[in-house]
Design an enzyme around this catalytic site. Structure first.
Site, PDB file in Angstrom:
ATOM      1  N   ASN A   8       0.871  -1.176   0.000  1.00 44.35           N
ATOM      2  CA  ASN A   8       0.000   0.000   0.000  1.00 44.35           C
ATOM      3  C   ASN A   8       0.911   1.230   0.000  1.00 44.35           C
ATOM      4  OD1 ASN A   8      -1.802   2.042   0.486  1.00 44.35           O
ATOM      5  ND2 ASN A   8      -2.383   1.362   2.542  1.00 44.35           N
ATOM      6  N   LYS A  10       0.142   4.266  -0.399  1.00 49.21           N
ATOM      7  CA  LYS A  10      -0.504   5.485   0.125  1.00 49.21           C
ATOM      8  C   LYS A  10      -0.205   6.671  -0.793  1.00 49.21           C
ATOM      9  CE  LYS A  10      -0.340   3.395   4.647  1.00 49.21           C
ATOM     10  NZ  LYS A  10      -0.269   3.520   6.095  1.00 49.21           N
ATOM     11  N   HIS A  93      -9.697   1.160   4.616  1.00 48.08           N
ATOM     12  CA  HIS A  93      -8.419   1.374   5.309  1.00 48.08           C
ATOM     13  C   HIS A  93      -8.634   2.354   6.467  1.00 48.08           C
ATOM     14  CE1 HIS A  93      -4.362   2.726   6.179  1.00 48.08           C
ATOM     15  NE2 HIS A  93      -3.967   1.570   5.681  1.00 48.08           N
ATOM     16  N   GLU A  95      -7.047   4.813   7.463  1.00 49.95           N
ATOM     17  CA  GLU A  95      -6.889   6.237   7.113  1.00 49.95           C
ATOM     18  C   GLU A  95      -8.139   6.764   6.412  1.00 49.95           C
ATOM     19  OE1 GLU A  95      -3.087   5.666   5.242  1.00 49.95           O
ATOM     20  OE2 GLU A  95      -2.277   5.214   7.225  1.00 49.95           O
ATOM     21  N   GLU A 162      -5.579  -4.637  10.709  1.00 54.43           N
ATOM     22  CA  GLU A 162      -4.576  -3.590  10.875  1.00 54.43           C
ATOM     23  C   GLU A 162      -4.898  -2.766  12.124  1.00 54.43           C
ATOM     24  OE1 GLU A 162      -2.490  -2.618   6.901  1.00 54.43           O
ATOM     25  OE2 GLU A 162      -4.284  -1.390   7.039  1.00 54.43           O
ATOM     26  N   GLY A 168       2.261   2.574  10.697  1.00 50.99           N
ATOM     27  CA  GLY A 168       3.197   3.683  10.504  1.00 50.99           C
ATOM     28  C   GLY A 168       4.011   4.038  11.740  1.00 50.99           C
ATOM     29  N   SER A 199       3.218  -1.856  10.339  1.00 50.78           N
ATOM     30  CA  SER A 199       4.673  -1.900  10.567  1.00 50.78           C
ATOM     31  C   SER A 199       5.307  -3.261  10.259  1.00 50.78           C
ATOM     32  CB  SER A 199       5.007  -1.466  11.996  1.00 50.78           C
ATOM     33  OG  SER A 199       4.587  -0.131  12.211  1.00 50.78           O
TER      34      SER A 199
HETATM   35  P1  PGA Z   1       2.658   0.542   7.623  1.00 54.06           P
HETATM   36  O1  PGA Z   1       1.210   0.724   6.971  1.00 54.06           O
HETATM   37  O2  PGA Z   1       3.232  -0.741   7.106  1.00 54.06           O
HETATM   38  O3  PGA Z   1       3.432   1.743   7.205  1.00 54.06           O
HETATM   39  O4  PGA Z   1       2.453   0.488   9.117  1.00 54.06           O
HETATM   40  C1  PGA Z   1       0.356  -0.371   6.766  1.00 54.06           C
HETATM   41  C2  PGA Z   1      -0.965   0.060   6.199  1.00 54.06           C
HETATM   42  O5  PGA Z   1      -1.479   1.121   6.591  1.00 54.06           O
HETATM   43  O6  PGA Z   1      -1.538  -0.609   5.323  1.00 54.06           O
END
Ligand code: PGA
Length: 242
Positions: A8, A10, A93, A95, A162, A168, A199
């Protein structure tokens, strides 16, 4: 059960950089043991479809609207994504839920629409730190699953757990947490692949892959580096023995 490792990206990379990273991935990743998916920003999908066309990598979108076309300024439809060769779509997601206020009802409409167009759907679920501290992690995941998948047959549905507090941050959820939530999701959803996200990196990929109900990863930051992403895939395949 199908295994999937998805990137992903983003809101990262200009087209030049995206193309370079994608090319490197296309040249170095050649496994057929699992599905490898890259989800770049909408603006890069078309160009990356070309880059990935001669590789094993499948193209995914990070979001979509549920309507097919019309007066929905700023939105992208499933028909548009289909027409440029997208096979996967990430929906719900955290976000999208927390920054753009998407709720379970909207996400459910998107899931139903994505099904109509035959996409593989990665539905993200996961609790915030506050919800976890209040002992509501299981409840939140259960509600997001039930509402998100209401009236939806499970074919081509993939769930990504998640935990919002692990996204993140550089620190993934611990083994026990991942194991208990994945087991909980598996009890409700016996036939869908369950990915872990938050992460994931080359360093912790083997440890997380060793958990029985983990069928793959959704990788954010670490997927922006082609070498690191490949290492994660290799660790997953080696650990699972697929
Ligand atoms: P990250 O994000 O690996 O940077 O923690 C994962 C995600 O939001 O899909």
């Amino acid at each position: 059960m199908k295994n999937i490792v998805a990137a992903n990206w983003k809101m990262n990379f200009d087209i030049e950089k995206a193309q370079n990273v994608a090319k490197k991935m296309a040249e170095t990743i050649d496994t057929k043991a699992i599905d490898v998916v890259v989800c770049p920003p909408f603006t890069h999908l078309d160009r990356l479809e070309e880059v990935f066309s001669s590789s094993v990598i499948k193209l995914g979108a990070q979001n979509m609207y549920f309507e097919e076309k019309g007066a929905f300024t700023g939105e992208i439809s499933p028909a548009m994504l289909q027409s440029i060769g997208c096979e996967y779509v990430i929906l719900g997601h955290s976000e999208r839920r927390h920054i753009f206020y998407e709720d379970d009802e909207l996400i459910n409409k998107k899931v139903k629409s994505a099904k109509k167009y035959g996409f593989n759907i990665i539905l993200c679920v996961g609790e915030t730190l506050k919800e976890r501290k209040n002992g509501r992690a299981f409840d939140v995941v259960k509600t997001q699953l039930q509402k998100g998948l209401d009236g939806v047959d499970r074919q081509n549905v993939i769930v990504a757990y998640e935990p919002v507090w692990a996204i993140g941050t550089g620190v993934s959820a611990d083994r026990d947490t991942i194991e208990e939530i994945h087991k909980f999701i598996r009890q409700a959803e016996s036939d869908v692949p369950i990915l872990y996200g938050g992460s994931v990196k080359a360093k912790n990929a083997a440890e997380i892959a060793a958990i029985g109900d983990v069928n793959g990863f959704l990788v954010g930051s670490a997927s922006l580096d082609a070498d690191e992403f490949k290492k994660i895939i290799d660790e997953f395949i080696k650990t699972k023995g697929v």
